[in-house]
Write an enzyme that holds these catalytic residues in place. Structure first.
Site, mmCIF file in Angstrom:
data_model
loop_
_atom_site.group_PDB
_atom_site.id
_atom_site.type_symbol
_atom_site.label_atom_id
_atom_site.label_comp_id
_atom_site.label_asym_id
_atom_site.label_seq_id
_atom_site.Cartn_x
_atom_site.Cartn_y
_atom_site.Cartn_z
ATOM 1 N N TYR A 175 37.129 -14.608 -33.592
ATOM 2 C CA TYR A 175 36.729 -13.775 -34.736
ATOM 3 C C TYR A 175 35.765 -12.677 -34.297
ATOM 4 O O TYR A 175 35.939 -11.498 -34.636
ATOM 5 C CB TYR A 175 36.079 -14.679 -35.793
ATOM 6 N N ALA A 230 35.361 -11.447 -31.302
ATOM 7 C CA ALA A 230 36.080 -10.480 -30.449
ATOM 8 C C ALA A 230 36.854 -9.488 -31.316
ATOM 9 O O ALA A 230 36.820 -8.273 -31.087
ATOM 10 C CB ALA A 230 37.023 -11.219 -29.513
ATOM 11 N N SER A 231 37.520 -10.011 -32.347
ATOM 12 C CA SER A 231 38.345 -9.131 -33.204
ATOM 13 C C SER A 231 37.472 -8.156 -33.989
ATOM 14 O O SER A 231 37.812 -6.986 -34.161
ATOM 15 C CB SER A 231 39.202 -9.969 -34.166
ATOM 16 N N LYS A 232 36.309 -8.635 -34.445
ATOM 17 C CA LYS A 232 35.458 -7.784 -35.292
ATOM 18 C C LYS A 232 34.645 -6.792 -34.444
ATOM 19 O O LYS A 232 34.393 -5.673 -34.885
ATOM 20 C CB LYS A 232 34.545 -8.645 -36.171
ATOM 21 N N ALA A 279 42.028 -7.102 -45.118
ATOM 22 C CA ALA A 279 42.771 -8.332 -44.784
ATOM 23 C C ALA A 279 42.201 -8.931 -43.508
ATOM 24 O O ALA A 279 41.989 -8.231 -42.527
ATOM 25 C CB ALA A 279 44.249 -8.013 -44.589
ATOM 26 N N ILE A 316 41.371 -12.929 -41.209
ATOM 27 C CA ILE A 316 41.342 -14.394 -41.078
ATOM 28 C C ILE A 316 40.264 -14.748 -40.055
ATOM 29 O O ILE A 316 39.805 -13.887 -39.303
ATOM 30 C CB ILE A 316 42.701 -14.979 -40.619
HETATM 31 N N1 LIG Z 1 33.837 -14.516 -46.500
HETATM 32 C C1 LIG Z 1 32.953 -14.202 -45.575
HETATM 33 O O1 LIG Z 1 31.961 -14.932 -45.366
HETATM 34 C C2 LIG Z 1 33.132 -12.943 -44.763
HETATM 35 C C3 LIG Z 1 32.052 -12.487 -44.004
HETATM 36 C C4 LIG Z 1 32.202 -11.337 -43.247
HETATM 37 C C5 LIG Z 1 33.398 -10.640 -43.282
HETATM 38 N N2 LIG Z 1 34.438 -11.108 -44.026
HETATM 39 C C6 LIG Z 1 35.688 -10.349 -43.979
HETATM 40 O O2 LIG Z 1 36.095 -10.040 -45.286
HETATM 41 C C7 LIG Z 1 37.519 -9.839 -45.301
HETATM 42 C C8 LIG Z 1 38.111 -10.571 -46.505
HETATM 43 O O3 LIG Z 1 37.920 -11.962 -46.303
HETATM 44 P P1 LIG Z 1 37.638 -13.010 -47.490
HETATM 45 O O4 LIG Z 1 36.439 -13.774 -47.088
HETATM 46 O O5 LIG Z 1 37.704 -12.349 -48.796
HETATM 47 O O6 LIG Z 1 38.890 -13.997 -47.244
HETATM 48 P P2 LIG Z 1 40.062 -14.589 -48.177
HETATM 49 O O7 LIG Z 1 39.539 -14.978 -49.505
HETATM 50 O O8 LIG Z 1 40.703 -15.617 -47.328
HETATM 51 O O9 LIG Z 1 41.038 -13.317 -48.362
HETATM 52 C C9 LIG Z 1 41.767 -12.808 -47.272
HETATM 53 C C10 LIG Z 1 42.837 -11.856 -47.791
HETATM 54 O O10 LIG Z 1 43.528 -11.298 -46.648
HETATM 55 C C11 LIG Z 1 44.939 -11.498 -46.822
HETATM 56 N N3 LIG Z 1 45.580 -11.602 -45.498
HETATM 57 C C12 LIG Z 1 45.343 -12.497 -44.506
HETATM 58 N N4 LIG Z 1 46.164 -12.256 -43.470
HETATM 59 C C13 LIG Z 1 46.918 -11.188 -43.803
HETATM 60 C C14 LIG Z 1 47.952 -10.456 -43.154
HETATM 61 N N5 LIG Z 1 48.393 -10.799 -41.919
HETATM 62 N N6 LIG Z 1 48.508 -9.403 -43.791
HETATM 63 C C15 LIG Z 1 48.089 -9.039 -45.035
HETATM 64 N N7 LIG Z 1 47.129 -9.692 -45.701
HETATM 65 C C16 LIG Z 1 46.551 -10.757 -45.096
HETATM 66 C C17 LIG Z 1 45.045 -12.768 -47.663
HETATM 67 O O11 LIG Z 1 46.295 -12.852 -48.349
HETATM 68 P P3 LIG Z 1 47.586 -13.642 -47.747
HETATM 69 O O12 LIG Z 1 47.049 -14.794 -46.928
HETATM 70 O O13 LIG Z 1 48.347 -14.062 -48.980
HETATM 71 O O14 LIG Z 1 48.327 -12.649 -46.924
HETATM 72 C C18 LIG Z 1 43.900 -12.546 -48.640
HETATM 73 O O15 LIG Z 1 44.317 -11.676 -49.673
HETATM 74 C C19 LIG Z 1 38.030 -10.341 -43.946
HETATM 75 O O16 LIG Z 1 38.318 -9.249 -43.109
HETATM 76 C C20 LIG Z 1 36.856 -11.126 -43.410
HETATM 77 O O17 LIG Z 1 36.834 -11.155 -41.990
HETATM 78 C C21 LIG Z 1 34.325 -12.239 -44.763
#
Ligand SMILES: NC(=O)c1ccc[n+]([C@@H]2O[C@H](COP(=O)([O-])OP(=O)(O)OC[C@H]3O[C@@H](n4cnc5c(N)ncnc54)[C@H](OP(=O)(O)O)[C@@H]3O)[C@@H](O)[C@H]2O)c1
Length: 265
Positions: free
Chosen positions: A152, A154-156, A88, A90
């Site tokens: 972001y 900082a958190s990661k 999870a 953001i």
């Molecule tokens: N996409 C990229 O380019 C990328 C690159 C590097 C790393 N990442 C990492 O990959 C992970 C997944 O991201 P994604 O890109 O797949 O994003 P996404 O499609 O926006 O999915 C994010 C998921 O996290 C959930 N979420 C957000 N806040 C939450 C909370 N407080 N409690 C519980 N669930 C929560 C959302 O559901 P709800 O909002 O319904 O709660 C959703 O299911 C993240 O940690 C992100 O930092 C992504």
């Protein structure tokens, strides 16, 4: 299959949803957790319509009690946890004009760092018992400072430090810790920022120096993570650009600063 209980936070969208599909296809008992009951039910219905099942637990990872409840519910239902994926997350885009937004910094750090810390706190005893895998879906931004993402990054970076420390602490107790430094993946994460942003200080091209189409798909990123867990790797960097960024940052840091400023805008 034994040792097959997996929990995925943020399993309703993007990388988490793709991981959910992959684990279901491989015959695991899958639990997904996110904030919206409605979306959890929709995902569950989709999966049921394909003849499979998934356990859902409404969870806001920013709330300690929710994280405890998630782990308790999984252990009550399946009796164990073999893989816990802290996915999870953001992000937030910080424009030069808008400056540093404290509220957003707190929200991003609460979700990406404390969500991981809190879930891990409750899952850890069960993972130590099963000699299982503790996983963090981190980012290239957790190894290299990327522009306009100070909250972001900082958190990661902090998430990376937290999980790296646990890896060393439990190295002789059979715990596997995988940190996955994902690169640009086409999901909803940037679209949500756009929706939430004051349009006056939002650059039209954010996240689109490469467009969503040329990004890695959520399914591809999930495949790298799935294989990394299976092989009990310590880290996974799915994208070539991500690998190059980390390499340049280590060996040619000044050049990397300039390139990162251009590419990751
Ligand atoms: N996409 C990229 O380019 C990328 C690159 C590097 C790393 N990442 C990492 O990959 C992970 C997944 O991201 P994604 O890109 O797949 O994003 P996404 O499609 O926006 O999915 C994010 C998921 O996290 C959930 N979420 C957000 N806040 C939450 C909370 N407080 N409690 C519980 N669930 C929560 C959302 O559901 P709800 O909002 O319904 O709660 C959703 O299911 C993240 O940690 C992100 O930092 C992504």
């Amino acid at each position: 299959m034994e040792n097959n209980v997996v929990v995925i936070t943020g399993g309703t969208s993007g990388i988490g949803r793709a991981l959910c599909n992959r684990y279901i296809a491989a015959g695991y008992q899958v639990t997904i957790a996110s904030r919206s009951e409605q979306i959890l039910q929709k995902v569950q219905a989709d999966i049921k319509s394909q003849g499979h099942d998934v356990f859902t637990v409404k969870t806001d990872v920013r709330i300690d009690e929710d994280c405890k409840n998630l782990v308790d519910a999984v252990v009550e239902k399946f009796g164990r946890i073999d893989i816990f994926i802290n996915n999870a997350g953001i992000t937030w885009y910080e424009s030069d004009e808008g400056g540093i937004n404290i509220e957003k910094h707190k929200e991003v750090i609460d979700t990406n760092l404390f969500g991981t810390v809190q879930c891990t706190k409750y899952a850890l005893p069960h993972l130590l018992k099963s000699k299982g895998s503790l996983v963090g879906v981190c980012s290239i931004a957790g190894e290299v400072g990327l522009p306009n993402r100070s909250a972001y990054s900082a958190s990661k970076f902090a998430m990376n430090g937290f999980l790296s420390s646990l890896r060393v602490q439990y190295i002789n107790k059979g715990l596997h810790v995988l940190i996955t430094y994902a690169g640009y993946t086409s999901t909803n994460i940037r679209k949500k920022v756009k929706k939430d942003h004051n349009s006056n200080d939002f650059p039209p091209g954010y996240g689109e120096s490469i467009n969503e189409i040329s990004m890695m798909s959520a399914e591809q990123t999930a495949m790298y993570i799935f294989n990394g867990i299976k092989k009990r790797k310590r880290s996974v960097r799915p994208t070539s650009i991500g690998k190059l960024t980390v390499w340049l940052n280590k060996f040619l840091p000044k050049l990397n600063d300039k390139l990162a400023a251009r590419y990751y805008n």
